[in-house]
Enzyme design. Structure first.
Site, mmCIF file in Angstrom:
data_model
loop_
_atom_site.group_PDB
_atom_site.id
_atom_site.type_symbol
_atom_site.label_atom_id
_atom_site.label_comp_id
_atom_site.label_asym_id
_atom_site.label_seq_id
_atom_site.Cartn_x
_atom_site.Cartn_y
_atom_site.Cartn_z
ATOM 1 N N SER A 9 0.920 -0.868 0.272
ATOM 2 C CA SER A 9 0.277 -0.048 -0.097
ATOM 3 C C SER A 9 0.937 1.044 0.311
ATOM 4 O O SER A 9 1.644 1.493 0.599
ATOM 5 C CB SER A 9 -0.542 -0.079 1.548
ATOM 6 O OG SER A 9 -1.732 1.407 1.238
ATOM 7 N N TYR A 20 -1.494 -1.610 10.906
ATOM 8 C CA TYR A 20 -1.892 -0.938 9.560
ATOM 9 C C TYR A 20 -0.367 -1.061 8.416
ATOM 10 O O TYR A 20 0.155 -1.535 7.235
ATOM 11 C CB TYR A 20 -2.966 -0.735 8.270
ATOM 12 C CG TYR A 20 -3.273 -0.994 7.044
ATOM 13 C CD1 TYR A 20 -3.955 -2.167 6.294
ATOM 14 C CD2 TYR A 20 -3.027 0.115 6.044
ATOM 15 C CE1 TYR A 20 -3.773 -2.193 4.969
ATOM 16 C CE2 TYR A 20 -2.811 0.100 4.723
ATOM 17 C CZ TYR A 20 -3.527 -1.080 4.191
ATOM 18 O OH TYR A 20 -3.801 -1.757 3.072
HETATM 19 P P1 NAP Z 1 -11.463 -6.382 0.773
HETATM 20 O O1 NAP Z 1 -12.179 -5.879 0.038
HETATM 21 O O2 NAP Z 1 -11.946 -6.769 1.585
HETATM 22 O O3 NAP Z 1 -10.868 -8.225 0.307
HETATM 23 C C1 NAP Z 1 -10.312 -8.835 0.637
HETATM 24 C C2 NAP Z 1 -9.745 -10.032 0.342
HETATM 25 O O4 NAP Z 1 -8.622 -10.570 1.492
HETATM 26 C C3 NAP Z 1 -11.360 -10.753 0.414
HETATM 27 O O5 NAP Z 1 -10.865 -11.887 -0.136
HETATM 28 C C4 NAP Z 1 -11.320 -11.475 1.231
HETATM 29 O O6 NAP Z 1 -12.035 -12.730 1.842
HETATM 30 C C5 NAP Z 1 -9.699 -11.597 1.928
HETATM 31 N N1 NAP Z 1 -8.471 -12.238 3.103
HETATM 32 C C6 NAP Z 1 -9.191 -11.487 4.675
HETATM 33 N N2 NAP Z 1 -8.570 -11.814 5.419
HETATM 34 C C7 NAP Z 1 -8.322 -13.198 4.790
HETATM 35 C C8 NAP Z 1 -7.395 -13.681 5.529
HETATM 36 N N3 NAP Z 1 -6.781 -14.105 6.644
HETATM 37 N N4 NAP Z 1 -6.805 -15.687 4.936
HETATM 38 C C9 NAP Z 1 -7.301 -15.316 3.300
HETATM 39 N N5 NAP Z 1 -7.980 -14.325 2.632
HETATM 40 C C10 NAP Z 1 -8.111 -12.805 3.960
HETATM 41 O O7 NAP Z 1 -9.772 -5.329 0.523
HETATM 42 P P2 NAP Z 1 -8.813 -4.690 -0.385
HETATM 43 O O8 NAP Z 1 -9.197 -3.401 -0.473
HETATM 44 O O9 NAP Z 1 -9.331 -5.212 -2.038
HETATM 45 O O10 NAP Z 1 -7.423 -5.038 0.040
HETATM 46 C C11 NAP Z 1 -6.515 -6.079 -0.394
HETATM 47 C C12 NAP Z 1 -5.316 -5.517 -0.861
HETATM 48 O O11 NAP Z 1 -5.131 -4.484 -1.617
HETATM 49 C C13 NAP Z 1 -4.992 -5.599 1.281
HETATM 50 O O12 NAP Z 1 -3.992 -6.360 1.301
HETATM 51 C C14 NAP Z 1 -4.864 -4.051 1.608
HETATM 52 O O13 NAP Z 1 -3.699 -3.904 2.450
HETATM 53 C C15 NAP Z 1 -4.702 -3.885 -0.048
HETATM 54 N N6 NAP Z 1 -4.927 -2.757 -0.189
HETATM 55 C C16 NAP Z 1 -5.771 -1.795 -1.110
HETATM 56 C C17 NAP Z 1 -6.331 -0.914 -0.846
HETATM 57 C C18 NAP Z 1 -7.952 0.120 -1.549
HETATM 58 O O14 NAP Z 1 -7.998 0.681 -1.495
HETATM 59 N N7 NAP Z 1 -8.402 -1.204 -1.388
HETATM 60 C C19 NAP Z 1 -5.336 0.607 -1.091
HETATM 61 C C20 NAP Z 1 -3.601 0.156 -0.328
HETATM 62 C C21 NAP Z 1 -3.744 -1.425 -0.246
HETATM 63 P P3 NAP Z 1 -12.145 -13.012 3.039
HETATM 64 O O15 NAP Z 1 -13.039 -12.217 3.769
HETATM 65 O O16 NAP Z 1 -13.752 -14.090 2.617
HETATM 66 O O17 NAP Z 1 -11.079 -14.438 3.789
#
Ligand code: NAP
Length: 260
Positions: free
Chosen positions: A144, A158
């Site tokens: 991130s 985080y």
């Molecule tokens: P999200 O929409 O909440 O999706 C998270 C995904 O990870 C889901 O498929 C969830 O599935 C899975 N997950 C969560 N905990 C898990 C675990 N313990 N074991 C296996 N799967 C798990 O989140 P997102 O925003 O797409 O984030 C994805 C990644 O991008 C993360 O690493 C986050 O830090 C990074 N990120 C996101 C943003 C943003 O703006 N969205 C910005 C920077 C970085 P289940 O809940 O079914 O397990």
């Protein structure tokens, strides 16, 4: 023209939703076999079915918690049984709960570091033999901008986890280079996911106003960056962090965006 990744096998942890789903969609559309993981069976099954329609490769899912070594080992075994190996591991699963430093609990810290840092390390470790056997193994971490570059109130744990992923990346890249496995990271800015939409239109428009390109990122745009890092053409890039944020980290102050 980039060499096709059709027929290669790609694992995307957390591929059932959000950014992981975008990464999985881009690889599936490019003809790769994709195995996505998550903990919720409904989300994982629905996404796998939806993405399976896209390309010539197969898209399937495995329920696995990235924070569990046993689950990661089972994930790796299942992928080997289904596809005979793996070429690309996208360690993407992560959580971002908010907690002010003053009231953050030990459990809060363990949960975030356990999922985001320990989870990514365990996933890569579980797939190491298969990545080496591939001869062109690729690891792509979803870090991130928060932590490595910026800060945001409520996200000290985080941010620490996302910066730690880059520390892991650099040493893993050195260790795995002799086996021609590259290890890189994408650093998303604010990306539009199902979760972000729930924050409401006012919040989203205030975020957009702080981004030079004046919009949030789309999950597939993170997927395209991952696809590039997985390509043959990126074979000499390792240990690097690619920011995909519409310029979000650039303004020196809010004044830099006025009138632009
Ligand atoms: P999200 O929409 O909440 O999706 C998270 C995904 O990870 C889901 O498929 C969830 O599935 C899975 N997950 C969560 N905990 C898990 C675990 N313990 N074991 C296996 N799967 C798990 O989140 P997102 O925003 O797409 O984030 C994805 C990644 O991008 C993360 O690493 C986050 O830090 C990074 N990120 C996101 C943003 C943003 O703006 N969205 C910005 C920077 C970085 P289940 O809940 O079914 O397990």
């Amino acid at each position: 023209m980039f060499t096709s990744v059709a027929g290669r096998t790609v694992v995307v942890t957390g591929g059932s939703k959000g950014i992981g789903k975008g990464i999985a969609r881009v690889f599936a559309t490019a003809g790769a076999n994709v195995v996505l993981s998550g903990r919720d069976v409904v989300a994982a099954a629905t996404t796998a079915q939806e993405l399976d329609e896209l390309g010539d490769g197969a898209v399937s899912f495995v329920l696995a918690d990235v924070a569990s070594a046993a689950d990661n080992a089972r994930l790796a075994r299942t992928v080997a049984e289904r596809h005979g190996g793996v070429d690309v591991v996208c360690a993407n699963a992560g959580i971002s709960p908010s907690a002010p430093l003053a009231t953050m609990t030990e459990a809060d810290i363990d949960e975030v570091l356990g999922t985001n840092v320990k989870g990514a390390i365990l996933t890569v470790q579980a797939f190491l033999p298969a990545l080496v056997a591939s001869g062109r193994g690729r690891v792509i971490l979803t870090s991130s901008i928060t932590g490595p570059i910026t800060g945001y109130p409520g996200w000290s744990h985080y941010g620490a986890s996302k910066a730690a992923m880059l520390g892991f990346m650099r040493t893993a890249a050195v260790e795995l280079a002799r086996d021609r496995v590259t290890v890189n990271a994408v650093l998303p800015g604010s990306v539009r996911t199902e979760g972000l939409d729930e924050l409401g239109a006012d919040y989203l428009s205030s975020m957009e106003a702080a981004i030079p390109l004046r919009r949030l990122g789309e999950v597939d745009e993170i997927g395209h960056a991952a696809l590039f890092l997985a390509s043959d053409e990126a074979s000499y890039i390792t240990g690097q962090a690619l920011v995909v944020d519409g310029g979000q980290i650039l303004p020196e102050s809010p004044a830099a965006l006025q009138g632009s």
